[in-house]
Design an enzyme around this catalytic site. Structure first.
Site, mmCIF file in Angstrom:
data_model
loop_
_atom_site.group_PDB
_atom_site.id
_atom_site.type_symbol
_atom_site.label_atom_id
_atom_site.label_comp_id
_atom_site.label_asym_id
_atom_site.label_seq_id
_atom_site.Cartn_x
_atom_site.Cartn_y
_atom_site.Cartn_z
ATOM 1 N N CYS A 63 0.635 -1.205 -0.044
ATOM 2 C CA CYS A 63 -0.207 -0.100 0.080
ATOM 3 C C CYS A 63 0.877 1.412 0.142
ATOM 4 O O CYS A 63 0.584 2.274 -0.905
ATOM 5 C CB CYS A 63 -0.851 0.080 1.123
ATOM 6 N N TYR A 76 -6.638 -5.860 -8.975
ATOM 7 C CA TYR A 76 -6.300 -4.289 -8.598
ATOM 8 C C TYR A 76 -4.899 -4.139 -8.556
ATOM 9 O O TYR A 76 -4.636 -2.982 -9.086
ATOM 10 C CB TYR A 76 -7.165 -4.026 -7.085
ATOM 11 N N ILE A 77 -4.136 -5.187 -8.129
ATOM 12 C CA ILE A 77 -2.595 -4.674 -8.122
ATOM 13 C C ILE A 77 -2.069 -4.515 -9.566
ATOM 14 O O ILE A 77 -1.357 -3.418 -9.960
ATOM 15 C CB ILE A 77 -1.659 -5.727 -7.369
HETATM 16 C C1 FAD Z 1 1.316 -4.232 -4.027
HETATM 17 C C2 FAD Z 1 0.249 -4.392 -3.002
HETATM 18 C C3 FAD Z 1 -0.606 -3.337 -2.739
HETATM 19 C C4 FAD Z 1 -1.710 -3.324 -1.847
HETATM 20 N N1 FAD Z 1 -2.387 -2.239 -1.500
HETATM 21 C C5 FAD Z 1 -3.016 -2.291 -0.522
HETATM 22 C C6 FAD Z 1 -4.259 -0.879 -0.233
HETATM 23 O O1 FAD Z 1 -3.898 -0.031 -0.932
HETATM 24 N N2 FAD Z 1 -4.840 -1.230 0.792
HETATM 25 C C7 FAD Z 1 -5.134 -2.154 1.540
HETATM 26 O O2 FAD Z 1 -5.797 -2.154 2.604
HETATM 27 N N3 FAD Z 1 -4.115 -3.320 1.064
HETATM 28 C C8 FAD Z 1 -3.244 -3.234 0.152
HETATM 29 N N4 FAD Z 1 -2.565 -4.299 -0.008
HETATM 30 C C9 FAD Z 1 -2.598 -5.478 0.987
HETATM 31 C C10 FAD Z 1 -1.886 -5.285 2.291
HETATM 32 O O3 FAD Z 1 -0.841 -5.160 2.102
HETATM 33 C C11 FAD Z 1 -2.159 -6.675 3.025
HETATM 34 O O4 FAD Z 1 -3.596 -6.910 2.909
HETATM 35 C C12 FAD Z 1 -1.536 -6.248 4.312
HETATM 36 O O5 FAD Z 1 -0.334 -6.095 4.570
HETATM 37 C C13 FAD Z 1 -1.544 -7.824 5.106
HETATM 38 O O6 FAD Z 1 -0.961 -7.556 6.438
HETATM 39 P P1 FAD Z 1 -0.702 -8.846 7.304
HETATM 40 O O7 FAD Z 1 -0.309 -8.605 8.470
HETATM 41 O O8 FAD Z 1 -1.697 -10.204 7.199
HETATM 42 O O9 FAD Z 1 0.628 -9.656 6.390
HETATM 43 P P2 FAD Z 1 2.047 -8.747 6.066
HETATM 44 O O10 FAD Z 1 1.730 -7.330 5.973
HETATM 45 O O11 FAD Z 1 2.191 -9.304 4.335
HETATM 46 O O12 FAD Z 1 2.882 -9.047 7.045
HETATM 47 C C14 FAD Z 1 3.528 -10.295 7.234
HETATM 48 C C15 FAD Z 1 4.926 -10.480 7.770
HETATM 49 O O13 FAD Z 1 5.529 -11.662 8.140
HETATM 50 C C16 FAD Z 1 6.632 -11.891 7.707
HETATM 51 N N5 FAD Z 1 7.029 -13.271 7.867
HETATM 52 C C17 FAD Z 1 6.385 -14.133 6.726
HETATM 53 N N6 FAD Z 1 6.714 -15.484 7.123
HETATM 54 C C18 FAD Z 1 7.463 -15.638 8.266
HETATM 55 C C19 FAD Z 1 8.543 -16.115 8.978
HETATM 56 N N7 FAD Z 1 8.272 -17.430 8.602
HETATM 57 N N8 FAD Z 1 9.081 -15.838 9.891
HETATM 58 C C20 FAD Z 1 9.282 -14.445 10.179
HETATM 59 N N9 FAD Z 1 8.575 -13.647 9.385
HETATM 60 C C21 FAD Z 1 7.819 -13.946 8.501
HETATM 61 C C22 FAD Z 1 6.703 -11.168 6.328
HETATM 62 O O14 FAD Z 1 8.118 -10.843 6.214
HETATM 63 C C23 FAD Z 1 6.015 -9.960 6.657
HETATM 64 O O15 FAD Z 1 6.698 -8.725 7.255
HETATM 65 C C24 FAD Z 1 -1.703 -4.329 -1.078
HETATM 66 C C25 FAD Z 1 -0.622 -5.519 -1.305
HETATM 67 C C26 FAD Z 1 0.212 -5.600 -2.237
HETATM 68 C C27 FAD Z 1 1.142 -6.693 -2.468
#
Ligand code: FAD
Length: 460
Positions: A48, A179-180
Site C-alpha cells: 500500500c 487491483y494490483i
Molecule cells: C502491491 C500491493 C498493494 C497493496 N495495496 C493495498 C492497499 O492499497 N490497501 C490495502 O488495504 N491493502 C493493500 N494491500 C494488501 C495489504 O498489504 C495486506 O492485506 C496486508 O499487508 C496484510 O497484512 P498481514 O499482517 O496479514 O501480512 P503482511 O503485512 O504481509 O506481514 C507479514 C509479515 O510476516 C513476515 N513473515 C512471513 N513469514 C515469516 C516467517 N516464517 N518468519 C518471520 N517472519 C515472517 C513477512 O516478512 C511480513 O513482514 C496491498 C498489497 C500489495 C502486495
C-alpha cells in the site's frame, strides 16, 4: 501449570502481527515477534504505502496537462526514477522505524529472523534458538503467486520487484486483471511507460460491480493503456531488447519488462503448521473461526494468511480483536461485512457493499441509480476523464446495499459513504442529506432517477 518463555509469540511483523503484539504487550503480557524481512510487512515495505507514493508520482503527468488547460505555462518536464526511488526508500525506512519503536515502546521483543513451528507451543527462530509460548499468532501474510509452469516465467517480475527496478522501462506488459495489476498499469502509464495489460478473463476486476469494471477499462484505455482480454500466456522469451510474450491468440508482444500480478497466496509454506496440527484450506490459508482461532486451541492466525479479506485495515482489526479476546478478557470479533475498498487506478475507484449483480442475487429486486459524467475540473479545459457514481438500493426496504464511485479521490469519498452504508442508511435518508457544492461527491446525493438498463441493441 506449564511455564513458557512467552505468553505470546507472533510470527510476522506486518499489519496484523504488529497490532496484535502491541495490544497484547500493553496488557503486561510477555510478547515476542519474529520478522524475517523488514518490520511493517507488505503494506509498509512492498504494498500500500510505496505503491501510493508511486501513484502520487505518476499522477503528475496528468496534473501538468490539467495545469496547462488552466493557463499555466509548464516547461519541459522529466521524471527522475532514481531520485524518486531514493526518496521513497528513505520514507519507507522512516515508517518501518516507527513500527519498530511502537513495538518496543509497548514492551514487545523483536527477533529479526525467520520462524517456524516445531510443535503447538514451540517456535524455532533461524539462528536465534527455540522458544516456547503459551499462545502463538501466525501473521505471515501472503506472497505473489506465479505460474511456475509457464516457460520463461523467470524473466517476469512481480509487484515486489516493481518497487526496486534499476531503471524505468520504456514499455511494460502487466499480466493480470486484479487491483494490483491495474494500479501498476496506471502508475507505469502515468510515468510515461508504454503499458499493456493482459488478462485471461472477459473483463478486469472480477468481483467488482460490472459498471465499475467496464468503465475503468474505458478510462484506462482513454489514457493510452492497451488492455487485452480473453487471452492466456503460452511462453515468455528473452529477446535482444526485452521479453516477448506469446499468447493463445497467436500474438507475440515484445516489451522491455513483464510484470505478473495474477494473484497472491497465503504465505504458509515451510511454517511447520501441519506438524503442529493446524488445518489449512485448499489454497493453503490457515483455517480460523470468528475469533481467529485455528484448529489448534492455542494457535491463532490473522491477516492475509487466513485469506478472508486481504486488506491492511482488516488485518489490523483482526489482530486487535484477537489481542482483546485473549489478553484483555474481552471476546471480540471483527465484522467482515460491508468492508469498503479502494483501487488507486487513475481515475481511482471506491467501493462499498454489494455489486448490482450480487445484490440482485441476494435480494431479487433492486433499484439502481447511476451517473456517468465529466467533472467540472475536466470540462473547463476539454479534459476527457470521466467519473461514475452508482448506488444499488433494495426495493423493499430502500436500504442502500452498495455504493461505487470512479473519480479522483473516490477512496476518500467512499470512506465517508461507508459509515452511512454500514449503519444501514436508506435512500430517503441519504437523499435528505444536503449536497456540498460545487463538489464531485454531491452527485451521490442528487441522483433521483432510477437507472433503466438499456435493452439489447439500443444505442446510447
Ligand atoms: C502491491 C500491493 C498493494 C497493496 N495495496 C493495498 C492497499 O492499497 N490497501 C490495502 O488495504 N491493502 C493493500 N494491500 C494488501 C495489504 O498489504 C495486506 O492485506 C496486508 O499487508 C496484510 O497484512 P498481514 O499482517 O496479514 O501480512 P503482511 O503485512 O504481509 O506481514 C507479514 C509479515 O510476516 C513476515 N513473515 C512471513 N513469514 C515469516 C516467517 N516464517 N518468519 C518471520 N517472519 C515472517 C513477512 O516478512 C511480513 O513482514 C496491498 C498489497 C500489495 C502486495
Amino acid at each position: 501449570m506449564a511455564q513458557y518463555d512467552y505468553d505470546l509469540f507472533v510470527i510476522g511483523a506486518g499489519s496484523g502481527g504488529v497490532r496484535a503484539a502491541r495490544v497484547a504487550a500493553m496488557t503486561g503480557a510477555k510478547v515476542a515477534v519474529a520478522e524475517e524481512h523488514r518490520v511493517g510487512g507488505t503494506c509498509v515495505i512492498r504494498g500500500c504505502v510505496p505503491k501510493k507514493f508511486m501513484v502520487y508520482a505518476s499522477e503528475f503527468s496528468k496534473g501538468f496537462e490539467t495545469a496547462r488547460g488552466y493557463g499555466w505555462d509548464i516547461g519541459e518536464t522529466r521524471f527522475d526514477w532514481e531520485r524518486f526511488l531514493m526518496e521513497k526508500d528513505k520514507e519507507i525506512a522512516r515508517l518501518s522505524g516507527i513500527y519498530v519503536r511502537n513495538l518496543q515502546n509497548a514492551g514487545a521483543e523483536l527477533v529479526h529472523a525467520r520462524a517456524h513451528l516445531k510443535d503447538a507451543h514451540t517456535v524455532e527462530v533461524a539462528g536465534k534458538g527455540t522458544f516456547t509460548a503459551d499462545k502463538i499468532l501466525v501473521a505471515t501474510g501472503g506472497k505473489p503467486w506465479m505460474p511456475t509452469e509457464l516457460p520463461g516465467i523467470e524473466h517476469a517480475i512481480t509487484s515486489n520487484e516493481a518497487f526496486h527496478l534499476e531503471r524505468l522501462p520504456k514499455s511494460i506488459l502487466v499480466a493480470g486483471g486484479g487491483y494490483i495489476a491495474l494500479e501498476f498499469a496506471c502508475i507505469f502509464n502515468g510515468l510515461g511507460v508504454d503499458t499493456t495489460v493482459m488478462y485471461r478473463g472477459p473483463n478486469v476486476l472480477r468481483g467488482f460491480d460490472d459498471d465499475i469494471r467496464s468503465f475503468i477499462t474505458e478510462e484506462m484505455e482513454q489514457r493510452g493503456i492497451k488492455i487485452v482480454l480473453g487471452t492466456q500466456h503460452t511462453k515468455l522469451e528473452k529477446t535482444a531488447n526485452g521479453i516477448a510474450n506469446h499468447d493463445t491468440n497467436g500474438h507475440a508482444l515484445e516489451t522491455e519488462q513483464v510484470m505478473f500480478a495474477v494473484g497472491r497466496i497465503p504465505y504458509t509454506e515451510g511454517l511447520g503448521l501441519e506438524a503442529a496440527g493446524v488445518e489449512l484450506t485448499a489454497e493453503g490459508a490457515v483455517k480460523v473461526d470468528d475469533y481467529s482461532r485455528s484448529s489448534v486451541e492455542n494457535i491463532f492466525a490473522v491477516g492475509d494468511v487466513t485469506n478472508r479479506i486481504n486488506l491492511t485495515p482488516v488485518a489490523i482489526r483482526e489482530g486487535e480483536a484477537f489481542a482483546r479476546s485473549e489478553f484483555l478478557n474481552t471476546p471480540t470479533t471483527f465484522d467482515h461485512e460491508t468492508v469498503a475498498s479502494a483501487i488507486f487506478t487513475q481515475p481511482q475507484i471506491g467501493s462499498v457493499g454489494l455489486s448490482e449483480a450480487d445484490a440482485r442475487k441476494k435480494y431479487g429486486k433492486v433499484d439502481v441509480y447511476l451517473a456517468k459524467f465529466r467533472p467540472m475540473k475536466e470540462t473547463f479545459y476539454g479534459g476527457q476523464q470521466r467519473a461514475l457514481a452508482k448506488l444499488v438500493v433494495e426495493c423493499r426496504t430502500e436500504r442502500i446495499l452498495g455504493c461505487h464511485v470512479i473519480a479522483p479521490d473516490a477512496p476518500e469519498i467512499i470512506q465517508m459513504a461507508a459509515i452511512a452504508i454500514k449503519m444501514g442508511v436508506t435512500k430517503p435518508q441519504w437523499d435528505a442529506t444536503c449536497a456540498v457544492h460545487p463538489t464531485l461527491a454531491e452527485e451521490l446525493v442528487t441522483m433521483r432517477e432510477k437507472h433503466v438498463p438499456m435493452a439489447m441493441g439500443q444505442v446510447a
